[in-house]
Write a protein that holds these residues in place. Structure first.
Motif, PDB file in Angstrom:
ATOM      1  N   THR A 192       4.299  -5.890  -1.387  1.00 45.71           N
ATOM      2  CA  THR A 192       5.573  -6.409  -1.868  1.00 45.71           C
ATOM      3  C   THR A 192       6.170  -5.415  -2.862  1.00 45.71           C
ATOM      4  O   THR A 192       5.479  -4.990  -3.793  1.00 45.71           O
ATOM      5  CB  THR A 192       5.400  -7.775  -2.555  1.00 45.71           C
ATOM      6  N   VAL A 193       7.426  -5.062  -2.665  1.00 41.95           N
ATOM      7  CA  VAL A 193       8.075  -4.056  -3.507  1.00 41.95           C
ATOM      8  C   VAL A 193       9.010  -4.753  -4.495  1.00 41.95           C
ATOM      9  O   VAL A 193       9.871  -5.547  -4.105  1.00 41.95           O
ATOM     10  CB  VAL A 193       8.868  -3.049  -2.654  1.00 41.95           C
ATOM     11  N   THR A 194       8.832  -4.432  -5.770  1.00 38.02           N
ATOM     12  CA  THR A 194       9.688  -5.017  -6.813  1.00 38.02           C
ATOM     13  C   THR A 194      10.655  -4.009  -7.413  1.00 38.02           C
ATOM     14  O   THR A 194      11.581  -4.405  -8.123  1.00 38.02           O
ATOM     15  CB  THR A 194       8.825  -5.617  -7.940  1.00 38.02           C
ATOM     16  N   GLU A 195      10.461  -2.726  -7.131  1.00 38.05           N
ATOM     17  CA  GLU A 195      11.386  -1.711  -7.644  1.00 38.05           C
ATOM     18  C   GLU A 195      11.347  -0.486  -6.743  1.00 38.05           C
ATOM     19  O   GLU A 195      10.271   0.006  -6.385  1.00 38.05           O
ATOM     20  CB  GLU A 195      11.013  -1.326  -9.082  1.00 38.05           C
ATOM     21  N   HIS A 196      12.533  -0.007  -6.340  1.00 37.26           N
ATOM     22  CA  HIS A 196      12.680   1.155  -5.469  1.00 37.26           C
ATOM     23  C   HIS A 196      12.045   0.906  -4.092  1.00 37.26           C
ATOM     24  O   HIS A 196      12.078  -0.218  -3.593  1.00 37.26           O
ATOM     25  CB  HIS A 196      12.123   2.415  -6.137  1.00 37.26           C
ATOM     26  N   ASP A 197      11.434   1.939  -3.484  1.00 39.60           N
ATOM     27  CA  ASP A 197      10.930   1.837  -2.114  1.00 39.60           C
ATOM     28  C   ASP A 197       9.456   2.221  -2.043  1.00 39.60           C
ATOM     29  O   ASP A 197       8.932   2.930  -2.921  1.00 39.60           O
ATOM     30  CB  ASP A 197      11.708   2.754  -1.170  1.00 39.60           C
ATOM     31  N   VAL A 198       8.800   1.764  -0.969  1.00 43.00           N
ATOM     32  CA  VAL A 198       7.412   2.124  -0.679  1.00 43.00           C
ATOM     33  C   VAL A 198       7.298   2.362   0.824  1.00 43.00           C
ATOM     34  O   VAL A 198       7.830   1.582   1.621  1.00 43.00           O
ATOM     35  CB  VAL A 198       6.426   1.009  -1.109  1.00 43.00           C
ATOM     36  N   GLU A 199       6.639   3.437   1.204  1.00 43.75           N
ATOM     37  CA  GLU A 199       6.375   3.696   2.625  1.00 43.75           C
ATOM     38  C   GLU A 199       4.999   3.133   2.967  1.00 43.75           C
ATOM     39  O   GLU A 199       3.985   3.566   2.403  1.00 43.75           O
ATOM     40  CB  GLU A 199       6.413   5.193   2.928  1.00 43.75           C
ATOM     41  N   VAL A 200       4.961   2.171   3.863  1.00 45.05           N
ATOM     42  CA  VAL A 200       3.720   1.508   4.248  1.00 45.05           C
ATOM     43  C   VAL A 200       3.332   1.952   5.659  1.00 45.05           C
ATOM     44  O   VAL A 200       4.167   1.900   6.572  1.00 45.05           O
ATOM     45  CB  VAL A 200       3.868  -0.028   4.213  1.00 45.05           C
ATOM     46  N   SER A 201       2.102   2.393   5.823  1.00 41.39           N
ATOM     47  CA  SER A 201       1.604   2.790   7.137  1.00 41.39           C
ATOM     48  C   SER A 201       0.296   2.088   7.413  1.00 41.39           C
ATOM     49  O   SER A 201      -0.465   1.767   6.496  1.00 41.39           O
ATOM     50  CB  SER A 201       1.419   4.311   7.211  1.00 41.39           C
ATOM     51  N   ALA A 202       0.038   1.842   8.691  1.00 42.97           N
ATOM     52  CA  ALA A 202      -1.199   1.173   9.097  1.00 42.97           C
ATOM     53  C   ALA A 202      -1.675   1.750  10.415  1.00 42.97           C
ATOM     54  O   ALA A 202      -0.866   2.095  11.282  1.00 42.97           O
ATOM     55  CB  ALA A 202      -0.987  -0.341   9.223  1.00 42.97           C
ATOM     56  N   ALA A 203      -2.985   1.844  10.543  1.00 42.90           N
ATOM     57  CA  ALA A 203      -3.600   2.339  11.781  1.00 42.90           C
ATOM     58  C   ALA A 203      -4.253   1.173  12.502  1.00 42.90           C
ATOM     59  O   ALA A 203      -4.848   0.290  11.883  1.00 42.90           O
ATOM     60  CB  ALA A 203      -4.641   3.414  11.465  1.00 42.90           C
ATOM     61  N   SER A 204      -4.130   1.163  13.822  1.00 38.86           N
ATOM     62  CA  SER A 204      -4.785   0.128  14.611  1.00 38.86           C
ATOM     63  C   SER A 204      -5.218   0.715  15.940  1.00 38.86           C
ATOM     64  O   SER A 204      -4.602   1.650  16.461  1.00 38.86           O
ATOM     65  CB  SER A 204      -3.851  -1.068  14.847  1.00 38.86           C
ATOM     66  N   ALA A 205      -6.297   0.167  16.476  1.00 38.88           N
ATOM     67  CA  ALA A 205      -6.781   0.632  17.773  1.00 38.88           C
ATOM     68  C   ALA A 205      -5.791   0.301  18.876  1.00 38.88           C
ATOM     69  O   ALA A 205      -5.711   0.999  19.891  1.00 38.88           O
ATOM     70  CB  ALA A 205      -8.146  -0.003  18.068  1.00 38.88           C
ATOM     71  N   LEU A 206      -5.006  -0.768  18.684  1.00 37.29           N
ATOM     72  CA  LEU A 206      -4.085  -1.231  19.721  1.00 37.29           C
ATOM     73  C   LEU A 206      -2.773  -0.463  19.724  1.00 37.29           C
ATOM     74  O   LEU A 206      -2.273  -0.072  20.788  1.00 37.29           O
ATOM     75  CB  LEU A 206      -3.818  -2.723  19.526  1.00 37.29           C
ATOM     76  N   HIS A 207      -2.201  -0.209  18.537  1.00 44.14           N
ATOM     77  CA  HIS A 207      -0.868   0.394  18.458  1.00 44.14           C
ATOM     78  C   HIS A 207      -0.863   1.781  17.830  1.00 44.14           C
ATOM     79  O   HIS A 207       0.207   2.386  17.703  1.00 44.14           O
ATOM     80  CB  HIS A 207       0.062  -0.518  17.648  1.00 44.14           C
ATOM     81  N   GLY A 208      -2.011   2.299  17.421  1.00 42.61           N
ATOM     82  CA  GLY A 208      -2.052   3.593  16.776  1.00 42.61           C
ATOM     83  C   GLY A 208      -1.479   3.532  15.369  1.00 42.61           C
ATOM     84  O   GLY A 208      -1.536   2.498  14.713  1.00 42.61           O
TER      85      GLY A 208
END
Length: 329
Positions: free
Chosen positions: A207-223
């Motif tokens: 959850t972002v309360t100020e400015h921006d955050v780049e969130v990335s996630a790895a998964s076996a299904l979607h890479g």
């Protein structure tokens, strides 16, 4: 722990839940499919289910009454032996209780691997504010743990358990290293200064309360997947990938920082997960239908027992209390 592994106590809990479901009656076709998917997800799952089944075999033959299990009888009910189907469900509840006590001690004293890996951790009901070497601040939630992995290339903090609120010293003025927060199979890179990362049983929420955050996630299904998250928005990711950003009520999301818990049509399973951070012992929900019931309300973290009592009353649930364990059913 790999990107797609979760703590053993969570696996044991899930196995106990499957035993409760099977003990209460035949599984539906959808439930059988879900069980098969769960068993195939990790080699640890069949082993945990085997342990749960052994516990079930040791208790299923007992002719149990509600009093035998320490359960609260319905008002004006008279003591009686349970019918065969009810006895099976009660024995399944007993199996879940025994399994939780037998294999879940880590939930009471802390996961040993987390205790070893953590640089900073809090106990139940405790909050802590930590100032990192770069001047960034982390407010650690109750029953939570982080590990600091600063290097020449990046400023990394790992959320091992629970939740943490980050106020980041931005790049510039001699600080060029990016600030990233690692949790399970994802990473959150600060493009501003303030955001929160919560590691739950069923995934991670940013959850972002100020400015921006780049969130990335790895998964076996979607890479590998990533999204740029703006102020006032949150996103969740699980082992099977990254969800869509949604608007967040920042006052509700950060209420824990003010000693409050705010629930707005939240499943009981999540409410219990939150309460377990603030009270001694542990709460488990043995009935999947009950676990999905929604709860709304504003509560103080100073009195988690009152919160639990209110939830039980509002949902018309039953409870069984043992040392260090409360079972809702």
């Amino acid at each position: 722990m790999t990107d797609f592994d979760y703590p053993q106590d969570q696996v044991d809990d899930e196995a106990a839940e499957w035993i409760v479901r099977m003990g209460a009656g035949p599984l539906s076709g959808r439930q059988r499919g879900s069980l098969a998917n769960w068993l195939n997800r990790s080699p640890a799952h069949p082993a945990a289910l085997g342990t749960a089944r052994t516990t079930w075999d040791r208790t299923a033959h007992l002719a149990l009454t509600a009093t035998d299990l320490g359960l609260k009888p319905l008002p004006s009910a008279t003591p009686r032996r349970l019918a065969p189907r009810a006895a099976a469900a009660a024995a399944a509840l007993a199996a879940a209780v025994l399994l939780a006590v037998w294999t879940g001690l880590g939930a009471f004293i802390g996961n040993p691997l987390t205790l070893i890996a953590a640089d900073h951790r809090t106990g139940r009901g405790q909050l802590e504010r930590v100032v990192l070497a770069d001047g960034s601040e982390v407010q650690i939630g109750a029953a939570s743990a982080i590990a600091v992995h600063f290097s020449d290339g990046e400023r990394a903090v790992e959320v091992l358990a629970g939740l943490a609120y980050f106020t980041v010293t931005p790049t510039g003025d001699g600080e060029r290293r990016p600030f990233v927060v690692i949790a399970a199979n994802g990473r959150s890179r600060a493009l501003g200064t303030q955001f929160m990362v919560e590691r739950r049983r069923d995934g991670v929420e940013v959850t972002v309360t100020e400015h921006d955050v780049e969130v990335s996630a790895a998964s076996a299904l979607h890479g590998d997947q990533s999204v740029r998250l703006h102020r006032g928005h949150s996103v969740r990711y699980q082992r099977d990938g990254l969800g869509r950003p949604v608007e967040a009520d920042l006052s509700t999301a950060t209420a824990w920082r003010r000693g409050m818990l705010v629930f707005d049509r939240v499943p009981l399973s999540h409410v219990v997960e939150e309460l377990n951070r603030y009270r001694s012992g542990r709460i488990i929900v043995s009935n999947p239908m009950l676990a999905s019931r929604e709860v709304s309300g504003v509560f103080s973290t100073a009195n988690p027992e009152a919160v639990l009592d209110t939830v039980i009353q509002v949902l018309d649930a039953r409870s069984a209390t043992l040392p260090l364990l409360t079972v809702l059913y």
